[in-house]
Scaffold this motif. Structure first.
Motif, PDB file in Angstrom:
ATOM      1  N   LYS A  22       0.888  -1.171   0.000  1.00  0.00           N
ATOM      2  CA  LYS A  22       0.000   0.000   0.000  1.00  0.00           C
ATOM      3  C   LYS A  22       0.918   1.211   0.000  1.00  0.00           C
ATOM      4  O   LYS A  22       1.791   1.338   0.873  1.00  0.00           O
ATOM      5  CB  LYS A  22      -0.873  -0.019   1.257  1.00  0.00           C
ATOM      6  N   VAL A  23       0.735   2.099  -0.993  1.00  0.00           N
ATOM      7  CA  VAL A  23       1.615   3.254  -1.137  1.00  0.00           C
ATOM      8  C   VAL A  23       0.817   4.522  -1.410  1.00  0.00           C
ATOM      9  O   VAL A  23      -0.258   4.485  -2.000  1.00  0.00           O
ATOM     10  CB  VAL A  23       2.642   3.071  -2.284  1.00  0.00           C
ATOM     11  N   HIS A  24       1.374   5.620  -0.963  1.00  0.00           N
ATOM     12  CA  HIS A  24       0.925   6.937  -1.416  1.00  0.00           C
ATOM     13  C   HIS A  24       1.991   7.424  -2.387  1.00  0.00           C
ATOM     14  O   HIS A  24       3.180   7.144  -2.221  1.00  0.00           O
ATOM     15  CB  HIS A  24       0.800   7.924  -0.253  1.00  0.00           C
ATOM     16  N   TYR A  25       1.544   8.140  -3.397  1.00  0.00           N
ATOM     17  CA  TYR A  25       2.484   8.632  -4.405  1.00  0.00           C
ATOM     18  C   TYR A  25       2.002   9.969  -4.946  1.00  0.00           C
ATOM     19  O   TYR A  25       0.825  10.298  -4.894  1.00  0.00           O
ATOM     20  CB  TYR A  25       2.605   7.636  -5.569  1.00  0.00           C
ATOM     21  N   THR A  26       2.955  10.721  -5.464  1.00  0.00           N
ATOM     22  CA  THR A  26       2.667  11.903  -6.258  1.00  0.00           C
ATOM     23  C   THR A  26       3.550  11.812  -7.486  1.00  0.00           C
ATOM     24  O   THR A  26       4.769  11.686  -7.370  1.00  0.00           O
ATOM     25  CB  THR A  26       2.958  13.203  -5.486  1.00  0.00           C
ATOM     26  N   GLY A  27       2.916  11.815  -8.656  1.00  0.00           N
ATOM     27  CA  GLY A  27       3.636  11.717  -9.916  1.00  0.00           C
ATOM     28  C   GLY A  27       3.766  13.081 -10.567  1.00  0.00           C
ATOM     29  O   GLY A  27       2.792  13.815 -10.682  1.00  0.00           O
ATOM     30  N   LYS A  28       4.996  13.397 -10.979  1.00  0.00           N
ATOM     31  CA  LYS A  28       5.272  14.683 -11.620  1.00  0.00           C
ATOM     32  C   LYS A  28       6.046  14.460 -12.906  1.00  0.00           C
ATOM     33  O   LYS A  28       6.748  13.459 -13.053  1.00  0.00           O
ATOM     34  CB  LYS A  28       6.119  15.569 -10.694  1.00  0.00           C
ATOM     35  N   LEU A  29       5.914  15.423 -13.811  1.00  0.00           N
ATOM     36  CA  LEU A  29       6.757  15.457 -14.994  1.00  0.00           C
ATOM     37  C   LEU A  29       8.058  16.155 -14.627  1.00  0.00           C
ATOM     38  O   LEU A  29       8.172  16.753 -13.548  1.00  0.00           O
ATOM     39  CB  LEU A  29       6.041  16.192 -16.130  1.00  0.00           C
ATOM     40  N   GLU A  30       9.017  16.121 -15.512  1.00  0.00           N
ATOM     41  CA  GLU A  30      10.316  16.746 -15.218  1.00  0.00           C
ATOM     42  C   GLU A  30      10.203  18.244 -14.973  1.00  0.00           C
ATOM     43  O   GLU A  30      11.022  18.812 -14.248  1.00  0.00           O
ATOM     44  CB  GLU A  30      11.310  16.471 -16.345  1.00  0.00           C
ATOM     45  N   ASN A  31       9.171  18.886 -15.534  1.00  0.00           N
ATOM     46  CA  ASN A  31       8.991  20.329 -15.332  1.00  0.00           C
ATOM     47  C   ASN A  31       8.288  20.636 -14.006  1.00  0.00           C
ATOM     48  O   ASN A  31       8.012  21.789 -13.704  1.00  0.00           O
ATOM     49  CB  ASN A  31       8.229  20.955 -16.499  1.00  0.00           C
ATOM     50  N   GLY A  32       7.985  19.601 -13.211  1.00  0.00           N
ATOM     51  CA  GLY A  32       7.355  19.788 -11.910  1.00  0.00           C
ATOM     52  C   GLY A  32       5.842  19.685 -11.922  1.00  0.00           C
ATOM     53  O   GLY A  32       5.211  19.657 -10.863  1.00  0.00           O
ATOM     54  N   GLU A  33       5.228  19.611 -13.107  1.00  0.00           N
ATOM     55  CA  GLU A  33       3.773  19.505 -13.208  1.00  0.00           C
ATOM     56  C   GLU A  33       3.304  18.163 -12.635  1.00  0.00           C
ATOM     57  O   GLU A  33       3.794  17.104 -13.010  1.00  0.00           O
ATOM     58  CB  GLU A  33       3.351  19.609 -14.674  1.00  0.00           C
ATOM     59  N   ILE A  34       2.351  18.220 -11.699  1.00  0.00           N
ATOM     60  CA  ILE A  34       1.792  17.014 -11.104  1.00  0.00           C
ATOM     61  C   ILE A  34       0.735  16.449 -12.043  1.00  0.00           C
ATOM     62  O   ILE A  34      -0.172  17.154 -12.465  1.00  0.00           O
ATOM     63  CB  ILE A  34       1.175  17.311  -9.721  1.00  0.00           C
ATOM     64  N   PHE A  35       0.871  15.156 -12.386  1.00  0.00           N
ATOM     65  CA  PHE A  35      -0.113  14.521 -13.254  1.00  0.00           C
ATOM     66  C   PHE A  35      -1.032  13.586 -12.486  1.00  0.00           C
ATOM     67  O   PHE A  35      -2.109  13.245 -12.961  1.00  0.00           O
ATOM     68  CB  PHE A  35       0.547  13.788 -14.426  1.00  0.00           C
ATOM     69  N   ASP A  36      -0.647  13.168 -11.281  1.00  0.00           N
ATOM     70  CA  ASP A  36      -1.509  12.292 -10.480  1.00  0.00           C
ATOM     71  C   ASP A  36      -0.966  12.218  -9.063  1.00  0.00           C
ATOM     72  O   ASP A  36       0.242  12.343  -8.852  1.00  0.00           O
ATOM     73  CB  ASP A  36      -1.569  10.890 -11.089  1.00  0.00           C
ATOM     74  N   SER A  37      -1.869  11.997  -8.111  1.00  0.00           N
ATOM     75  CA  SER A  37      -1.468  11.832  -6.712  1.00  0.00           C
ATOM     76  C   SER A  37      -2.545  11.062  -5.965  1.00  0.00           C
ATOM     77  O   SER A  37      -3.732  11.245  -6.217  1.00  0.00           O
ATOM     78  CB  SER A  37      -1.250  13.198  -6.051  1.00  0.00           C
ATOM     79  N   SER A  38      -2.101  10.212  -5.045  1.00  0.00           N
ATOM     80  CA  SER A  38      -3.045   9.484  -4.191  1.00  0.00           C
ATOM     81  C   SER A  38      -3.169  10.133  -2.821  1.00  0.00           C
ATOM     82  O   SER A  38      -3.939   9.666  -1.990  1.00  0.00           O
ATOM     83  CB  SER A  38      -2.570   8.036  -4.016  1.00  0.00           C
ATOM     84  N   VAL A  39      -2.440  11.201  -2.588  1.00  0.00           N
ATOM     85  CA  VAL A  39      -2.343  11.779  -1.244  1.00  0.00           C
ATOM     86  C   VAL A  39      -3.704  12.190  -0.677  1.00  0.00           C
ATOM     87  O   VAL A  39      -3.958  12.003   0.503  1.00  0.00           O
ATOM     88  CB  VAL A  39      -1.337  12.952  -1.227  1.00  0.00           C
ATOM     89  N   ASP A  40      -4.600  12.718  -1.499  1.00  0.00           N
ATOM     90  CA  ASP A  40      -5.911  13.153  -1.003  1.00  0.00           C
ATOM     91  C   ASP A  40      -6.999  12.117  -1.230  1.00  0.00           C
ATOM     92  O   ASP A  40      -8.188  12.439  -1.220  1.00  0.00           O
ATOM     93  CB  ASP A  40      -6.313  14.474  -1.663  1.00  0.00           C
ATOM     94  N   ARG A  41      -6.590  10.873  -1.460  1.00  0.00           N
ATOM     95  CA  ARG A  41      -7.557   9.786  -1.628  1.00  0.00           C
ATOM     96  C   ARG A  41      -6.950   8.508  -1.050  1.00  0.00           C
ATOM     97  O   ARG A  41      -5.921   8.544  -0.398  1.00  0.00           O
ATOM     98  CB  ARG A  41      -7.945   9.626  -3.101  1.00  0.00           C
ATOM     99  N   GLU A  42      -7.590   7.396  -1.321  1.00  0.00           N
ATOM    100  CA  GLU A  42      -7.099   6.123  -0.809  1.00  0.00           C
ATOM    101  C   GLU A  42      -5.734   5.803  -1.414  1.00  0.00           C
ATOM    102  O   GLU A  42      -5.486   6.094  -2.583  1.00  0.00           O
ATOM    103  CB  GLU A  42      -8.080   4.994  -1.166  1.00  0.00           C
ATOM    104  N   PRO A  43      -4.852   5.187  -0.637  1.00  0.00           N
ATOM    105  CA  PRO A  43      -3.556   4.790  -1.190  1.00  0.00           C
ATOM    106  C   PRO A  43      -3.729   3.722  -2.277  1.00  0.00           C
ATOM    107  O   PRO A  43      -4.738   3.024  -2.322  1.00  0.00           O
ATOM    108  CB  PRO A  43      -2.796   4.219   0.002  1.00  0.00           C
ATOM    109  N   LEU A  44      -2.726   3.603  -3.106  1.00  0.00           N
ATOM    110  CA  LEU A  44      -2.692   2.584  -4.147  1.00  0.00           C
ATOM    111  C   LEU A  44      -2.274   1.263  -3.506  1.00  0.00           C
ATOM    112  O   LEU A  44      -1.293   1.205  -2.768  1.00  0.00           O
ATOM    113  CB  LEU A  44      -1.686   2.987  -5.224  1.00  0.00           C
ATOM    114  N   GLU A  45      -3.028   0.195  -3.778  1.00  0.00           N
ATOM    115  CA  GLU A  45      -2.702  -1.142  -3.285  1.00  0.00           C
ATOM    116  C   GLU A  45      -2.531  -2.075  -4.469  1.00  0.00           C
ATOM    117  O   GLU A  45      -3.344  -2.062  -5.391  1.00  0.00           O
ATOM    118  CB  GLU A  45      -3.822  -1.682  -2.398  1.00  0.00           C
TER     119      GLU A  45
END
Length: 149
Positions: free
Chosen positions: A11-34
Motif C-alpha cells: 500500500k503506497v501513497h504517491y505523487t507523480g510529476k513530470l520533469e517540469n514539476g507539473e503534477i499529473f496524479d497523486s493518491s495523497v488526497d484519496r485512498e492509497p494505491l494497493e
C-alpha cells in the motif's frame, strides 16, 4: 524489518510529476494505491523502485519512459475525415474514445486536433515519451503467506 519483494501486497501513497514539476496524479488526497509487486497493470519502473523499501520509507523515483509508458510513437497519430465520425459524438480536443480497426481490435485514442474537415487522434498513452518523477511513501507491506496442507 520486512523489505518489499515480488509477491508482497503493498500500500503506497504517491505523487507523480513530470520533469517540469507539473503534477499529473497523486493518491495523497484519496485512498492509497494497493497492488501486488510483480503483477501486471503497474508500470515496471514504479514497481522496481518500491522493491527493497521498508514500511514508512519515503523516496523519489526517476522513471525513464522505457520503464513507464514507453516511447512516443508518431505512427500512433492518425487523421480521418470528420464526415466518417458519427454525428452523435460531441467531438472536442482531449476527448477519449475507443476505436476499432478493420481487424476488429479496439484501442484507446484521444482527440488532439479538430478542423471542419478532419479529426486527429493520438493512440499513444498521454504520458508516453515522458520521464516520470514519483514521490513514494510505502505505507504497508503484506507478505504472501503460503499455508502447507
Amino acid at each position: 524489518m520486512i523489505k518489499a519483494q515480488i509477491g508482497n501486497h503493498v500500500k503506497v501513497h504517491y505523487t507523480g510529476k513530470l520533469e517540469n514539476g507539473e503534477i499529473f496524479d497523486s493518491s495523497v488526497d484519496r485512498e492509497p494505491l494497493e497492488f501486488e509487486l510483480g503483477s501486471d497493470g503497474i508500470i515496471a519502473g514504479f514497481q522496481q523502485g518500491i522493491l527493497g523499501m521498508a514500511e514508512g520509507e519515503k523516496k523519489t523515483l526517476r522513471i525513464e519512459a522505457e520503464d513507464a509508458y514507453g516511447p512516443y510513437h508518431q505512427e500512433g497519430v492518425m487523421e480521418i475525415d470528420r464526415s466518417l465520425m458519427p454525428n452523435d459524438v460531441p467531438l472536442e480536443i482531449g476527448l477519449g474514445l475507443q476505436l476499432k480497426n478493420p481487424d476488429g481490435d479496439v484501442f484507446n485514442v484521444m482527440v488532439t486536433d479538430l478542423t471542419d474537415e478532419k479529426v486527429t487522434f493520438d493512440a499513444n498513452h498521454p504520458l508516453a515519451g515522458q520521464t516520470l518523477i514519483m514521490d513514494v511513501e510505502l505505507l504497508e507491506i503484506r507478505p504472501n503467506i503460503i499455508l502447507a496442507s
